[in-house]
Design a protein around this motif. Structure first.
Motif, mmCIF file in Angstrom:
data_model
loop_
_atom_site.group_PDB
_atom_site.id
_atom_site.type_symbol
_atom_site.label_atom_id
_atom_site.label_comp_id
_atom_site.label_asym_id
_atom_site.label_seq_id
_atom_site.Cartn_x
_atom_site.Cartn_y
_atom_site.Cartn_z
ATOM 1 N N SER A 35 0.812 -1.216 0.000
ATOM 2 C CA SER A 35 0.000 0.000 0.000
ATOM 3 C C SER A 35 0.844 1.264 0.000
ATOM 4 O O SER A 35 0.318 2.354 -0.240
ATOM 5 N N ASN A 80 -3.878 -6.510 -1.864
ATOM 6 C CA ASN A 80 -2.519 -6.441 -2.420
ATOM 7 C C ASN A 80 -2.522 -6.696 -3.927
ATOM 8 O O ASN A 80 -1.653 -7.408 -4.453
ATOM 9 N N ARG A 93 -6.480 -0.450 -8.262
ATOM 10 C CA ARG A 93 -5.818 -1.254 -7.234
ATOM 11 C C ARG A 93 -6.754 -1.467 -6.060
ATOM 12 O O ARG A 93 -7.635 -0.636 -5.783
ATOM 13 N N ARG A 140 -0.208 5.336 -4.656
ATOM 14 C CA ARG A 140 -0.401 4.449 -3.507
ATOM 15 C C ARG A 140 -1.866 4.374 -3.083
ATOM 16 O O ARG A 140 -2.359 3.300 -2.735
ATOM 17 N N ASN A 191 -5.870 -2.213 -2.287
ATOM 18 C CA ASN A 191 -4.801 -2.392 -1.314
ATOM 19 C C ASN A 191 -5.132 -3.484 -0.294
ATOM 20 O O ASN A 191 -4.230 -4.173 0.200
#
Length: 123
Positions: free
Chosen positions: A29, A76, A71, A52, A73
């Motif tokens: 992250s 992952n 994404r 991020r 987080n």
């Protein structure tokens, strides 16, 4: 950090594929994540990158409007949704991780790389 890509395959022009990249390690992250590709006989090139938090993205001009990076987080994982694929998108696609602040398009910014997943687009 270990990165494992999946989702590649053979698709006709105009079709879609969704690539995934799962990362190991607790720092996922905190890293900028990117996708690169390498076609036969060509150098590896930038495709897309994501910050991020996922709030900032960057795309190569050749894929802008057709590809979408995202994404999760908590899992992952990053994704690359590829729509309206063209034969020139044929390449091995690599996931990469970078400990930088900017959503970089530079290969040298990235520290860790996956093994790649092959995408073939037929005309």
């Amino acid at each position: 950090v270990q990165l494992v890509e999946s989702g590649g395959g053979l698709v006709q022009a105009g079709g879609s594929l969704r690539l995934s990249c799962v990362a190991s390690g607790p720092t996922f992250s905190t890293n900028v994540m990117g996708w690169f590709r390498q076609a036969p006989g060509k150098e590896r090139e930038f495709v897309s990158a994501i910050s991020r938090s996922g709030g900032r993205t960057n795309y190569a001009s050749s894929v802008k409007g057709r590809f979408t990076i995202s994404r999760e987080n908590a899992k992952n994982t990053i994704y690359l949704q590829m729509d309206n694929l063209l034969p020139e998108d044929t390449a091995v696609y690599y996931c990469a991780s970078a400990k930088v602040l900017l959503v970089s398009s530079e290969i040298e910014s990235y520290d860790y790389w996956g093994q790649g997943t092959r995408v073939t687009v037929s005309s």
